[in-house]
Write a protein that holds these residues in place. Structure first.
Motif, PDB file in Angstrom:
ATOM      1  N   GLU A  16      40.207   7.281  95.725  1.00 43.86           N
ATOM      2  CA  GLU A  16      39.436   8.518  95.548  1.00 43.86           C
ATOM      3  C   GLU A  16      38.030   8.263  95.019  1.00 43.86           C
ATOM      4  N   ARG A  35      41.420  13.792  96.821  1.00 41.23           N
ATOM      5  CA  ARG A  35      40.226  14.362  96.183  1.00 41.23           C
ATOM      6  C   ARG A  35      39.023  13.455  96.414  1.00 41.23           C
ATOM      7  N   ILE A  36      38.568  13.402  97.651  1.00 38.51           N
ATOM      8  CA  ILE A  36      37.416  12.564  98.003  1.00 38.51           C
ATOM      9  C   ILE A  36      36.125  13.281  97.610  1.00 38.51           C
ATOM     10  N   PRO A  92      44.604   9.364  99.756  1.00 39.64           N
ATOM     11  CA  PRO A  92      43.787  10.042  98.736  1.00 39.64           C
ATOM     12  C   PRO A  92      43.507  11.488  99.141  1.00 39.64           C
TER      13      PRO A  92
END
Length: 303
Positions: A197, A268-269, A266
Motif C-alpha cells: 500500500e 488503500r493505494i 492491497p
C-alpha cells in the motif's frame, strides 16, 4: 538429535525456507492477463527510507529486549546486571534469573502487538512514520516468536532457560513450537499488504509480477542492504551476537514477505504521502549507531 528436536528442525526448515520458495515459484509461473495500467518509476527515496527504518527498528527492538532482560534482574536480590549494545550480563545467583531470560522476548512481543494495532487502527499518512511503525511491529514479532521455536530445542536459549525454570515437559515445548511456526508464517504474510500500500498508484501493484517487483524494491532489497548497518551496530561480539540474529530474521520474515507479495491484494493505494528525503532517517540511524558504540558498548551497570 532426538526425535522431537528433529521434528522441530524439519518443520522449521519447511516453514521458513521450502514453503516460501515453493509459493514464490508458483506465483512466478502465473501468466499475466489483459491490459494493465502504467506504473510509476522506481521510488528510490521510498526504498532508502525503508532500508534505514528497517535497520533503526531492528536495533530499537533488540535494545528493548535486552533492557527488559536486565531490569527484572536488577530488581532481584542477589543479582547485578549490565546492559551492552549486543547483549547483557549479570553477576550473582538467584533461580529467578533463568525465568527472567524470557522477559525480553515477552516485552518485544507486546511491543509488536502495540505497534500492529497502531498500524491497523490509525496508520500514519507520513511514509517515514508508517515505515517506522511497520518495521518496528515486524521486528518485534520476528525477534520474539522464533525464540519460542529455538527455546523448545535449545535449553541454553533465553526462552529455553525460562522454559526450563517453568519445568515444561518436552511435549509441551513441542506443542508451543508447533503453534509458533504457523503463527510466524501467518504474521509474515500479514505484513505484505501494508507494504504494497506504499505504492503511488494502482499500476505499481496491478499484477502478481508487479506486486513481487514492488515488494523487492520496497522491502526485500532495502532489508538486505540494511544488514551491514545492523551488524555495524553490534560489533564487536561473537557471531551469534553480531550476525546470526539479523540474518536469521531476514530469512524467516522477509523471505515470506517476498514470496507472498504476488498473492496479496492491497486496497488503500495512494493514501501514503510521498517518501521524503532520507536525510532524517539517516540521522536517526547515525545517532543510534553512536549511542550503541559509545554509550552502550562499554556497558551500563544496573544495581
Amino acid at each position: 538429535m532426538n526425535a522431537s528436536t528433529a521434528c522441530v528442525v524439519y518443520a522449521s526448515l519447511f516453514a521458513v525456507v521450502a514453503a516460501p520458495l515453493a509459493f514464490a515459484l508458483f506465483g512466478l509461473l502465473r501468466r499475466e492477463r489483459g491490459p494493465v495500467p502504467p506504473r510509476a518509476r522506481w521510488d528510490w527515496r521510498l526504498s532508502l527510507n525503508s532500508g534505514l527504518m528497517y535497520a533503526f527498528s531492528f536495533s530499537l527492538i533488540f535494545f528493548i529486549q535486552e533492557l527488559f532482560l536486565v531490569l527484572p534482574k536488577a530488581l532481584t536480590p542477589g543479582l547485578k546486571a549490565t546492559l551492552f549494545h549486543n547483549n547483557h550480563h549479570w553477576d550473582g545467583d538467584n533461580p529467578l534469573a533463568r525465568l527472567f531470560q524470557g522477559t525480553g522476548a515477552l516485552a518485544i512481543l507486546l511491543t509488536a502487538i502495540g505497534f500492529s494495532l497502531w498500524l491497523k487502527l490509525r496508520p500514519p499518512r507520513s511514509a517515514s512514520l508508517r515505515l517506522f511503525v511497520l518495521w518496528t511491529a515486524f521486528h518485534g514479532f520476528f525477534q520474539s516468536l522464533p525464540q519460542v521455536v529455538v527455546g523448545a530445542v535449545i535449553p541454553q536459549n533465553d526462552v529455553g532457560m525460562a522454559f526450563d525454570y517453568l519445568q515444561l515437559s518436552e511435549a509441551t515445548k513441542l506443542v508451543l513450537a508447533g503453534i509458533a511456526l504457523p503463527v510466524i508464517v501467518i504474521l509474515a504474510t500479514r505484513f505484505a499488504r501494508p507494504l504494497l500500500e506504499f505504492a503511488a498508484n494502482a499500476g505499481d501493484v496491478a499484477t502478481p509480477l508487479r506486486r513481487s517487483g514492488f515488494m523487492l524494491r520496497t522491502a526485500t532489497l532495502p532489508a538486505l542492504l540494511a544488514l551491514p548497518v545492523i551488524v555495524a551496530m553490534r560489533v564487536p561480539g561473537s557471531l551469534d551476537q553480531v550476525a546470526i540474529v539479523p540474518v536469521a530474521e531476514f530469512v524467516i520474515g522477509v523471505f515470506w514477505l517476498q514470496a507472498y507479495a504476488w498473492f496479496a491484494r492491497p486496497q488503500r493505494i495512494g493514501q501514503v504521502e510521498s517518501a521524503p528525503s532520507a536525510l532524517g532517517a539517516a540521522l536517526m540511524v547515525a545517532a543510534q549507531l553512536l549511542i550503541f558504540q559509545f554509550a552502550l558498548r562499554p556497558g551500563i551497570a544496573f544495581f
